[in-house]
Scaffold this active site. Structure first.
Site, mmCIF file in Angstrom:
data_model
loop_
_atom_site.group_PDB
_atom_site.id
_atom_site.type_symbol
_atom_site.label_atom_id
_atom_site.label_comp_id
_atom_site.label_asym_id
_atom_site.label_seq_id
_atom_site.Cartn_x
_atom_site.Cartn_y
_atom_site.Cartn_z
ATOM 1 N N ARG A 115 0.865 -1.167 0.000
ATOM 2 C CA ARG A 115 0.000 0.000 0.000
ATOM 3 C C ARG A 115 0.907 1.224 0.000
ATOM 4 O O ARG A 115 1.768 1.370 0.866
ATOM 5 C CB ARG A 115 -0.861 0.017 1.253
ATOM 6 C CG ARG A 115 -1.681 1.270 1.319
ATOM 7 C CD ARG A 115 -2.284 1.460 2.662
ATOM 8 N NE ARG A 115 -3.076 2.680 2.649
ATOM 9 C CZ ARG A 115 -3.313 3.398 3.725
ATOM 10 N NH1 ARG A 115 -2.832 3.035 4.882
ATOM 11 N NH2 ARG A 115 -4.035 4.484 3.641
ATOM 12 N N ASN A 236 -11.496 5.432 11.225
ATOM 13 C CA ASN A 236 -10.801 6.500 11.938
ATOM 14 C C ASN A 236 -10.624 7.694 11.020
ATOM 15 O O ASN A 236 -10.858 8.825 11.381
ATOM 16 C CB ASN A 236 -9.446 6.007 12.439
ATOM 17 C CG ASN A 236 -9.563 5.480 13.839
ATOM 18 O OD1 ASN A 236 -10.260 6.061 14.667
ATOM 19 N ND2 ASN A 236 -8.901 4.366 14.110
ATOM 20 N N GLU A 412 -9.132 -3.646 1.526
ATOM 21 C CA GLU A 412 -8.108 -3.025 0.694
ATOM 22 C C GLU A 412 -6.974 -3.995 0.391
ATOM 23 O O GLU A 412 -6.419 -4.017 -0.705
ATOM 24 C CB GLU A 412 -7.562 -1.777 1.402
ATOM 25 C CG GLU A 412 -8.583 -0.658 1.470
ATOM 26 C CD GLU A 412 -8.345 0.311 2.602
ATOM 27 O OE1 GLU A 412 -8.742 -0.022 3.746
ATOM 28 O OE2 GLU A 412 -7.768 1.375 2.376
HETATM 29 P P1 ADP Z 1 -9.124 2.634 10.541
HETATM 30 O O1 ADP Z 1 -9.586 3.813 9.734
HETATM 31 O O2 ADP Z 1 -8.040 2.973 11.516
HETATM 32 O O3 ADP Z 1 -8.898 1.388 9.735
HETATM 33 P P2 ADP Z 1 -11.586 1.400 11.351
HETATM 34 O O4 ADP Z 1 -12.081 1.348 9.937
HETATM 35 O O5 ADP Z 1 -11.336 0.116 12.047
HETATM 36 O O6 ADP Z 1 -10.342 2.334 11.516
HETATM 37 O O7 ADP Z 1 -12.686 2.226 12.188
HETATM 38 C C1 ADP Z 1 -12.517 2.526 13.525
HETATM 39 C C2 ADP Z 1 -13.781 3.212 14.027
HETATM 40 O O8 ADP Z 1 -14.883 2.297 13.903
HETATM 41 C C3 ADP Z 1 -13.720 3.619 15.490
HETATM 42 O O9 ADP Z 1 -14.239 4.912 15.652
HETATM 43 C C4 ADP Z 1 -14.630 2.596 16.163
HETATM 44 O O10 ADP Z 1 -15.222 3.082 17.325
HETATM 45 C C5 ADP Z 1 -15.655 2.390 15.070
HETATM 46 N N1 ADP Z 1 -16.465 1.203 15.351
HETATM 47 C C6 ADP Z 1 -16.101 -0.094 15.327
HETATM 48 N N2 ADP Z 1 -17.135 -0.872 15.726
HETATM 49 C C7 ADP Z 1 -18.171 -0.048 16.015
HETATM 50 C C8 ADP Z 1 -19.510 -0.220 16.478
HETATM 51 N N3 ADP Z 1 -19.994 -1.422 16.712
HETATM 52 N N4 ADP Z 1 -20.275 0.872 16.648
HETATM 53 C C9 ADP Z 1 -19.787 2.091 16.395
HETATM 54 N N5 ADP Z 1 -18.551 2.337 15.963
HETATM 55 C C10 ADP Z 1 -17.745 1.285 15.772
#
Ligand code: ADP
Length: 431
Positions: A115, A236, A412
């Site tokens: 990536r 995130n 991805e």
């Molecule tokens: P990144 O962008 O670092 O890959 P992710 O795609 O894993 O991150 O997303 C992380 C976010 O997803 C965090 O804000 C986390 O709280 C949120 N998240 C994960 N599971 C849940 C859930 N069941 N309800 C609400 N938010 C969630």
């Protein structure tokens, strides 16, 4: 690590490929090992053999490995640099301990896919890496000083560990958005800034937007040209994209990932005059304000509690925390605003697609984003919305909803492995 077998003609002709997908940051290396080939791609029969992450490279690192989706195993060990991290990964995947039957020695890893965050205007597609490509990625360091150096270290480390004969692919976060027309990618700034310094919107998360667009058309049995959707990657980092005829038409992240939606710690869109104003009030340099906009804003900044959406939802429900509730409200409102803007920009769409940690898991955020969109034809199916979490894929709008709504978990790494294989096999068709 001993010398490795060169990539043999045998793999080119017969066996499927085990592709090591690497995502190397400044002090973190994430990996996945994926078995795939043209036939598996056509049948969606690729296999995720292993995944893991090494954090805090440069000191006592935290190592997390998992084979075939089994419970992750955590350990700590000193990991000096990115090369040592790649060696650690290979030692584990080839060990009997990992239980990965397909990979018994380094020779069983047939390619590496990386990536790469920024490909500037040069890289409009994924490419096999050679000296010239490496120089091109180096040329983009200026645009992504926090990301491209880590990616380059990953490429060099893999080259040292596997030897120069092993094919390596580069898949860029920016490439999918290279189809944006000038009126979408240019800022209303002095044109010379674009000419001299390449100041423009590039967009990120391209691999994710492209992957979910692909899954969407597989689910609906459509051709690439019939893909007219708005994709919402909410993790995130968060970004929206308008996809028309299969191509990215506009996207919310800009020259850097700071622009657009509200994110975990990033502000998204703000009035740029705030930087100077707050800088003067707080005695901060522009660089220091920039750091606040990237690291201490977004959900974290508004709530003063956390950047984690799940915790904010819990907090606002359980204790009625006002600022936690406000953070969620502002987050959902901004997403809804972009949906409206992109429907106007694209002249309508057939579906909204949610992905990313929040988009895949939070029925509440999806519901709140879609609230008030009834007038434009969005009718959520509450039961389907509630049931579609934990990496489940599916339609969450009612039968007959004019604008369909889908949840599609992103992958991805799979797309990086597939692109690498397609490049090795000389398949140039667009996906
Ligand atoms: P990144 O962008 O670092 O890959 P992710 O795609 O894993 O991150 O997303 C992380 C976010 O997803 C965090 O804000 C986390 O709280 C949120 N998240 C994960 N599971 C849940 C859930 N069941 N309800 C609400 N938010 C969630």
């Amino acid at each position: 690590m001993g010398r490795l077998l060169p990539f043999t003609i045998y793999h080119l002709l017969f066996a499927n490929m085990n592709v090591l997908v690497l995502n190397c940051g400044s002090s973190t290396a994430k990996f996945q090992l994926i078995a795939t080939d043209l036939d598996q791609i056509a049948r969606d029969a690729d296999e995720h053999l292993a995944s893991g992450v090494i954090e805090r490279i440069g000191g006592e690192a935290i190592i997390t490995f998992s084979a075939r989706g089994s419970e992750a195993r955590r350990s700590t060990a000193p990991v000096r640099d990115t090369r040592a991290a790649v060696e650690t990964v290979i030692r584990w995947v080839t060990s009997a301990d990992s239980g990965i039957e397909e990979v018994k020695s380094v020779g069983d890893i047939h390619a590496v896919g990386h990536r790469v965050v920024h490909g500037g205007e040069r890289f409009k597609q994924s490419v096999l890496i050679d000296e010239d490509v490496l120089r091109g990625i180096e040329d983009c360091i200026d645009l992504a000083p926090l990301h491209n150096p880590g990616n380059i270290r990953g490429i060099q480390a893999a080259r040292e560990v596997f030897g120069p004969g092993l094919p390596q692919g580069a898949v860029f976060d920016t490439a999918f958005h290279q189809t944006l027309p000038p009126h979408a990618y240019l800022y209303a700034l002095p044109y010379q800034w674009y000419r001299r310094y390449r100041v423009r919107r590039y967009g990120f998360h391209g691999t994710s937007h492209r992957y979910v667009a692909y899954r969407y058309r597989r689910l609906r049995g459509l051709a690439r040209e019939q893909t007219n959707i708005i994709t919402l990657h909410l993790g995130n980092g968060c970004s929206a994209a308008a996809i028309k005829g299969g191509d990215s038409l506009d996207t919310s992240m800009g020259m850097t990932p700071l622009e657009g939606l509200v994110m975990g710690t990033r502000s998204g869109d703000i009035d740029p005059a705030i930087i100077d104003f707050v800088g003067a009030k707080e005695g901060l340099s522009a660089q220091e304000v920039d750091l606040v906009l990237n690291k201490q804003s977004g959900l974290l900044g508004i709530s003063g509690l956390t950047n984690d959406m799940r915790e904010l939802l819990d907090e606002s429900h359980e204790s009625g925390d006002r600022r936690a509730g406000l953070a969620v409200e502002i987050f959902c409102y901004r997403v809804r605003k972009y949906v409206g803007a992109y429907l106007a920009a694209a002249g309508g769409a057939d579906a909204l697609v949610f992905t990313g940690g929040i988009g895949e898991n939070s029925a509440e955020v999806r519901k709140r984003v879609c609230e008030g969109l009834g007038w434009m034809g969005v009718e959520l199916d509450p039961a389907a919305n509630q049931a579609t979490t934990a990496r489940r894929e599916g339609l969450i709008s009612r039968e007959g909803s004019r604008l369909a709504v889908y949840v599609i978990p992103t992958d991805e790494e799979l797309l990086i492995a597939r692109d690498t294989v397609r490049l090795i096999r000389g398949v140039t068709q667009r996906f």
